[in-house]
Enzyme design. Structure first.
Site, mmCIF file in Angstrom:
data_model
loop_
_atom_site.group_PDB
_atom_site.id
_atom_site.type_symbol
_atom_site.label_atom_id
_atom_site.label_comp_id
_atom_site.label_asym_id
_atom_site.label_seq_id
_atom_site.Cartn_x
_atom_site.Cartn_y
_atom_site.Cartn_z
ATOM 1 N N GLU A 39 0.816 -1.202 0.000
ATOM 2 C CA GLU A 39 0.000 0.000 0.000
ATOM 3 C C GLU A 39 0.864 1.272 0.000
ATOM 4 O O GLU A 39 1.758 1.415 0.835
ATOM 5 C CB GLU A 39 -0.940 -0.028 1.216
ATOM 6 C CG GLU A 39 -1.861 1.176 1.356
ATOM 7 C CD GLU A 39 -2.731 1.407 0.131
ATOM 8 O OE1 GLU A 39 -3.345 0.444 -0.353
ATOM 9 O OE2 GLU A 39 -2.795 2.561 -0.344
ATOM 10 N N THR B 14 -5.674 1.555 -5.633
ATOM 11 C CA THR B 14 -5.310 0.140 -5.427
ATOM 12 C C THR B 14 -5.979 -0.754 -6.467
ATOM 13 O O THR B 14 -5.349 -1.643 -7.040
ATOM 14 C CB THR B 14 -5.765 -0.368 -4.044
ATOM 15 O OG1 THR B 14 -5.305 0.524 -3.045
ATOM 16 C CG2 THR B 14 -5.216 -1.760 -3.760
ATOM 17 N N HIS C 271 -1.670 3.224 4.691
ATOM 18 C CA HIS C 271 -2.635 3.996 3.905
ATOM 19 C C HIS C 271 -2.793 5.367 4.543
ATOM 20 O O HIS C 271 -2.757 5.483 5.758
ATOM 21 C CB HIS C 271 -3.984 3.260 3.872
ATOM 22 C CG HIS C 271 -4.929 3.772 2.832
ATOM 23 N ND1 HIS C 271 -5.564 4.977 2.936
ATOM 24 C CD2 HIS C 271 -5.309 3.233 1.650
ATOM 25 C CE1 HIS C 271 -6.314 5.169 1.871
ATOM 26 N NE2 HIS C 271 -6.176 4.129 1.065
ATOM 27 N N ASP D 96 1.621 -0.059 -4.839
ATOM 28 C CA ASP D 96 0.417 0.062 -5.669
ATOM 29 C C ASP D 96 0.252 1.422 -6.337
ATOM 30 O O ASP D 96 -0.233 1.515 -7.458
ATOM 31 C CB ASP D 96 -0.854 -0.373 -4.910
ATOM 32 C CG ASP D 96 -1.192 0.489 -3.712
ATOM 33 O OD1 ASP D 96 -0.367 1.338 -3.312
ATOM 34 O OD2 ASP D 96 -2.297 0.301 -3.157
ATOM 35 N N HIS D 97 0.660 2.496 -5.641
ATOM 36 C CA HIS D 97 0.522 3.853 -6.199
ATOM 37 C C HIS D 97 1.235 4.795 -5.247
ATOM 38 O O HIS D 97 1.732 4.357 -4.214
ATOM 39 C CB HIS D 97 -0.953 4.244 -6.359
ATOM 40 C CG HIS D 97 -1.772 3.966 -5.126
ATOM 41 N ND1 HIS D 97 -1.707 4.749 -4.001
ATOM 42 C CD2 HIS D 97 -2.619 2.955 -4.822
ATOM 43 C CE1 HIS D 97 -2.510 4.250 -3.069
ATOM 44 N NE2 HIS D 97 -3.060 3.145 -3.533
HETATM 45 C C1 GP9 Z 1 -9.021 -0.616 0.286
HETATM 46 C C2 GP9 Z 1 -7.585 -0.520 -0.001
HETATM 47 C C3 GP9 Z 1 -7.137 0.905 -0.166
HETATM 48 O O1 GP9 Z 1 -9.509 -1.898 0.321
HETATM 49 O O2 GP9 Z 1 -7.233 -1.318 -1.059
HETATM 50 O O3 GP9 Z 1 -7.541 1.445 -1.354
HETATM 51 P P1 GP9 Z 1 -6.903 2.773 -1.931
HETATM 52 O O4 GP9 Z 1 -7.561 3.934 -1.239
HETATM 53 O O5 GP9 Z 1 -5.435 2.753 -1.679
HETATM 54 O O6 GP9 Z 1 -7.199 2.726 -3.375
HETATM 55 MN MN MN Z 2 -3.787 1.628 -2.247
#
Ligand code: GP9
Ligand code: MN
Length: 634
Positions: A254, A298, A413, A472-473
């Site tokens: 994340e 994500t 996150h 992921d980003h």
């Molecule tokens: C939520 C998690 C976070 O299930 O994958 O999502 P994001 O806000 O990073 O897209």
């Molecule tokens: Mn994410």
């Protein structure tokens, strides 16, 4: 009771109040929506109102009291039925109804006879407002006479309705910015805009993609297919099948950006475990690897990994196109006898994963209900990464092998909150609280990854697996440029911002003796062909836009969702062209050929998704099913 004692339109007021109160009670009794603060409670209370006012308000246009009253009863019945259907659906699926689900009969296969068992006599309650309205009309004789309403009053009524809608949307925007452009989660939508408006929103999203699909002519595939075939990269013979037959464990890390790797923060190492992997003899570490996500964050990265296609420019493709035909990596691995699954301790409807995973042929989704979240195990968005990994490995131990498990972490996150005991390093000291906490929470995730490797070894799963990890980003947005420039010791130009979109990518093949740092410019779209080739699965017929990073033919050209791009020599960002080496702005002509190709490639990807073109493609033979396309044309 004498008719005269009831003011005109009292039946309308009664209907509005009854349906409103009932809806609010149903929210609390039938759905398990997490209400975290007073503001959310207020939003929940007002959110049914705008739609109820609007729909009942239409009765103000009817002159004939009989028709008017019949209309009100009918509407109250329809609204009750919709709410009740959601409540029953929720009993089974802990989710709200979305249109595609009504057409996916497989969902109802699970229901069987138990459906009848979960319908109770007390469910009559869902129709209380209908009963109240009928009683009022029949016995109390309210609303028998209706005087004609003045247009000015009617106008004021609808202005009020609109005002309440905007108040509702305004409060939701404060509570959850970008909710309507990004959708996020069905529960969040219902919580914010209300269950009735949610259905309208769903109808809008679904009909938009449905229309594009209906207009699509399978013949577009000819051009797309030519492009895909001419950009195909042959697998690297030395790497192809290197991990054949092994379990595949993919970790979505994340919000992890590359700038923390092999870097420290005020003398504290931020990612000691990942740093050790960059030197590891069994690990390839890609240091010029970019995320390519859009608004779906994500879920967009998941989309890239599974399909090697670009996510969409507007909205989250997980929400807008979960009804499409895809040829996912999971589907390929299912055919190889893999048990494919995703592990993520969150609400299953988040990012519409429960629906999209079916379209991606993922066999099992281990959502929050597969985990035991004990006291102290959750922080920020939910279950902490360390217990999540521990329990995931226990679940993997029970899986049939080989398996493909994709694990999505959550702790790192935004807003990067951590319990005190998990803060392994002090915060940073910039003006951005977000960046300050980011280092700590990245440090925690790094620790969690270390425990994951240990757990896998302990459970005997490690040696026969391949572990792929990617950020992921981004985690730190451009709003924190000042703090970032303090940390990095340089100004954050658009060129630097583009380079900050690098996320770490690791391919760890235990006991392979193969590993090094690779500086080749690559992106998330390349993950799928890379993995499949390592597992010895051919992709020559796949409709994918990425390429195996180990292939000699892999091109150093990464396209961002907004049309920007990076090559080994150039960076194109904010409509300006930069030298990738020096960061200096150069004349746009140097970038032009790639600008054109970027928009062409994004266009092809969008065509595939918007037209649902893979339904016209036979993956086995590589043939285009254009005859069928002809037949399907209206
Ligand atoms: C939520 C998690 C976070 O299930 O994958 O999502 P994001 O806000 O990073 O897209
Ligand atoms: Mn994410």
């Amino acid at each position: 009771m004498r008719k005269k004692s009831w003011p005109t339109h009292s039946i309308l007021v009664l209907a509005i109040v009854a349906t409103w109160i009932k809806t609010y009670i149903v929210y609390h009794t039938s759905f398990d929506m997490k209400i975290e603060n007073m503001m959310q409670q207020v939003i929940l209370l007002i959110n049914p109102l705008s739609f109820i006012l609007f729909i009942y308000g239409i009765s103000l246009f009817f002159k004939n009291p009989k028709i008017k009253n019949r209309y009100i009863v009918t509407i109250s019945f329809i609204l009750s039925a919709v709410l009740y259907a959601n409540a029953v659906f929720y009993r089974f699926f802990t989710d709200f109804i979305t249109l595609p689900v009504l057409f996916q009969t497989s969902n109802f296969g699970d229901l069987g006879t138990s459906a009848v068992e979960s319908i109770y006599w007390s469910d009559i309650f869902y129709f209380t407002d209908v009963a109240i309205i009928i009683i009022a009309l029949k016995w109390l004789k309210i609303g028998e006479i209706t005087s004609v309403i003045k247009p000015a009053v009617r106008r004021a009524y609808f202005v009020l309705t609109a005002a309440i809608l905007f108040l509702n949307l305004g409060l939701s925007e404060i509570e959850r910015p970008q909710l309507l452009t990004r959708s996020f989660d069905r529960e969040m939508l219902v919580k914010n805009i209300g269950s009735y408006n949610y259905h309208l929103y769903d109808l809008y999203i679904q009909s938009k993609s449905h229309a594009q699909r209906a207009l699509a002519d399978g013949s577009e595939l000819v051009e797309v297919n030519n492009y895909v075939r001419s950009n195909q990269a042959e697998p690297n013979a030395e790497m192809f099948g290197l991990a054949k037959g092994r379990n595949l464990i993919v970790i979505s890390m994340e919000s992890l950006q590359n700038f923390v790797i092999n870097n420290d923060m005020n003398g504290h190492e931020v990612t000691p475990f990942l740093n050790s992997l960059t030197q590891d003899k069994d690990t390839f570490y890609f240091s010029n690897f970019y995320h390519q996500t859009g608004l779906g964050k994500t879920s967009d990265s998941e989309f890239l990994v599974e399909n090697s296609l670009y996510p969409l420019g507007g909205g989250a493709v997980f929400f807008t196109h979960s009804g499409n035909k895809f040829h996912s990596m999971s589907e390929s691995l299912n055919e190889q006898g893999y048990y494919t699954n995703v592990m993520h301790p969150n609400n299953k409807s988040f990012w519409n994963r429960d629906m999209m995973y079916q379209a991606l042929s993922i066999q099992k989704y281990y959502d929050v209900n597969s985990y035991e979240v004990n006291e102290g195990d959750a922080v920020n968005w939910g279950m902490k990464d360390i217990p999540f990994f521990e329990q995931s490995v226990s679940l993997m131990k029970e899986m049939p092998q080989p398996f493909y498990s994709r694990l999505i972490t959550l702790t790192n996150h935004y807003p990067f909150d951590l319990d005190e005991e998990d803060q392994l390093i002090p915060p940073y000291d910039s003006n951005s609280r977000t960046l300050n906490k980011y280092f700590q929470s990245v440090r925690y995730m790094d620790e969690a990854l270390k425990t994951l490797f240990d757990d896998l070894k302990e459970q005997g799963l490690y040696d026969n697996s391949i572990i792929v990890m990617y950020g992921d980003h981004y985690g730190i947005s451009e709003n924190h440029n000042k703090a970032m420039s303090q940390y990095l010791g340089k100004e954050i130009t658009p060129y630097e911002s583009a380079k900050l979109q690098r996320v770490p990518f690791f391919v760890h093949i235990p006991n392979s003796g193969k590993g090094e740092e690779i500086t080749e410019t690559a992106g998330q779209i390349d993950i799928r062909p890379t993995i499949l080739h390592l597992l010895g699965v051919e992709t020559a017929k796949d409709m994918q836009l990425g390429a195996d990073v180990f292939s000699d033919e892999h091109e150093e050209f990464v396209i961002f969702r907004d049309g920007g791009f990076v090559t080994d020599k150039l960076v194109f960002a904010n409509n300006a062209c930069y030298d990738n080496e020096t960061g200096e702005q150069i004349e746009i002509e140097s970038c032009q050929p790639f600008i054109d190709r970027a928009s062409q490639e994004l266009g092809y990807s969008d065509q595939i998704i918007n037209g649902d073109l893979l339904r016209f493609y036979d993956l086995k033979t590589g043939n285009l099913l254009l005859d069928q396309a002809e037949q399907k044309k209206p």
